[in-house]
Write a protein that holds these residues in place. Structure first.
Motif, PDB file in Angstrom:
ATOM      1  N   CYS A   1       0.746  -1.199  -0.056  1.00  0.00           N
ATOM      2  CA  CYS A   1      -0.036  -0.145  -0.089  1.00  0.00           C
ATOM      3  C   CYS A   1       1.065   1.373  -0.113  1.00  0.00           C
ATOM      4  CB  CYS A   1      -0.723   0.154   1.236  1.00  0.00           C
ATOM      5  SG  CYS A   1      -1.918   1.322   1.151  1.00  0.00           S
TER       6      CYS A   1
ATOM      7  N   ALA B   1      -0.737   4.394  -0.471  1.00  0.00           N
ATOM      8  CA  ALA B   1      -1.530   5.652  -0.243  1.00  0.00           C
ATOM      9  C   ALA B   1      -1.172   6.371   0.906  1.00  0.00           C
ATOM     10  CB  ALA B   1      -3.238   4.913   0.208  1.00  0.00           C
ATOM     11  N   GLU B   2      -1.808   7.411   1.199  1.00  0.00           N
ATOM     12  CA  GLU B   2      -1.565   8.647   2.064  1.00  0.00           C
ATOM     13  C   GLU B   2      -1.062   8.116   3.166  1.00  0.00           C
ATOM     14  OE1 GLU B   2      -0.343  11.497   1.140  1.00  0.00           O
ATOM     15  OE2 GLU B   2      -0.941  10.671  -0.915  1.00  0.00           O
TER      16      GLU B   2
ATOM     17  N   CYS C   1      -0.263   5.211   4.866  1.00  0.00           N
ATOM     18  CA  CYS C   1       1.064   4.327   4.517  1.00  0.00           C
ATOM     19  C   CYS C   1       2.228   5.244   4.289  1.00  0.00           C
ATOM     20  CB  CYS C   1       0.721   3.266   3.607  1.00  0.00           C
ATOM     21  SG  CYS C   1      -0.345   1.950   4.528  1.00  0.00           S
TER      22      CYS C   1
ATOM     23  N   CYS D   1      -4.636   1.758  -0.375  1.00  0.00           N
ATOM     24  CA  CYS D   1      -5.398   1.365   0.707  1.00  0.00           C
ATOM     25  C   CYS D   1      -5.656  -0.229   0.848  1.00  0.00           C
ATOM     26  CB  CYS D   1      -6.506   2.397   0.938  1.00  0.00           C
ATOM     27  SG  CYS D   1      -6.988   2.346   2.754  1.00  0.00           S
TER      28      CYS D   1
ATOM     29  N   GLY E   1      -7.171  -1.031   3.531  1.00  0.00           N
ATOM     30  CA  GLY E   1      -8.112  -0.862   4.967  1.00  0.00           C
ATOM     31  C   GLY E   1      -7.518  -0.858   6.209  1.00  0.00           C
ATOM     32  N   LEU E   2      -6.150  -0.784   6.428  1.00  0.00           N
ATOM     33  CA  LEU E   2      -5.435  -0.729   7.286  1.00  0.00           C
ATOM     34  C   LEU E   2      -4.599   0.469   7.793  1.00  0.00           C
ATOM     35  CD1 LEU E   2      -4.075  -4.287   6.523  1.00  0.00           C
ATOM     36  CD2 LEU E   2      -5.776  -3.977   8.304  1.00  0.00           C
TER      37      LEU E   2
HETATM   38  S1  FES Z   1      -3.492   4.114   3.393  1.00  0.00           S
HETATM   39 FE1  FES Z   1      -2.425   2.116   3.611  1.00  0.00          FE
HETATM   40  S2  FES Z   1      -3.747   0.612   4.474  1.00  0.00           S
HETATM   41 FE2  FES Z   1      -4.918   2.612   4.159  1.00  0.00          FE
END
Ligand code: FES
Length: 142
Positions: A78, A80-81, A83, A110, A112-113
């Motif tokens: 992941c 996304a932001e 992480c 993402c 979901g973690l």
């Molecule tokens: S931003 Fe990485 S799990 Fe949601």
């Protein structure tokens, strides 16, 4: 008819009477054959009375559907932001080095973690709070 075509036909038959049967069919074809290629799209379109463009539009929209099979194990990281804020970018190089050509590294956005990142997925397993050593071990064991 090839065994692949036969199996696709069986998968279609398992789902065709459900409302919204396209995604379950695509999910099962991807899971069993490792891809949803052009031939599979054509069979599915024909049986569901859809155009090939309609089926291809759905297949190409979702990144989980692959146009050709890749037998390598996959590690999804992941980026996304949340992480990113937890340092995932510093782990990507370690993952790539551990992967070499043997393991496919995929970027996802993402899992979901978010509160427990950096996060990754291998198959159905989710991995959290990764650091460089943990992600390298994860990739080596994939
Ligand atoms: S931003 Fe990485 S799990 Fe949601």
């Amino acid at each position: 008819m090839s065994s692949k075509e036969t199996r696709i036909g069986e998968i279609i038959a398992e789902h065709i009477h459900r409302e919204g049967s396209l995604l379950p069919i695509l999910n099962d074809v991807q899971a069993e054959l490792g891809c949803v290629d052009a031939a599979a799209e054509a069979i599915i379109a024909d049986r569901l009375n859809l155009s090939r463009a309609e089926v291809h539009g759905v297949v190409s929209f979702y990144h989980d559907y692959k146009p050709e099979a890749d037998p390598r194990p996959v590690v999804q990281i992941c980026r996304a932001e949340a992480c990113k804020a937890r340092g995932v970018e510093a782990l990507v190089g370690a993952a790539a080095t551990a992967a070499g050509e043997r393991v496919k590294i995929e970027t996802v956005y993402c899992l979901g973690l978010c509160s427990a990142g950096p996060a990754a997925r291998t198959g159905d397993d989710l991995h959290i709070r990764l650091d460089e050593a943990a992600i390298a071990k994860l990739v080596e064991n994939a």
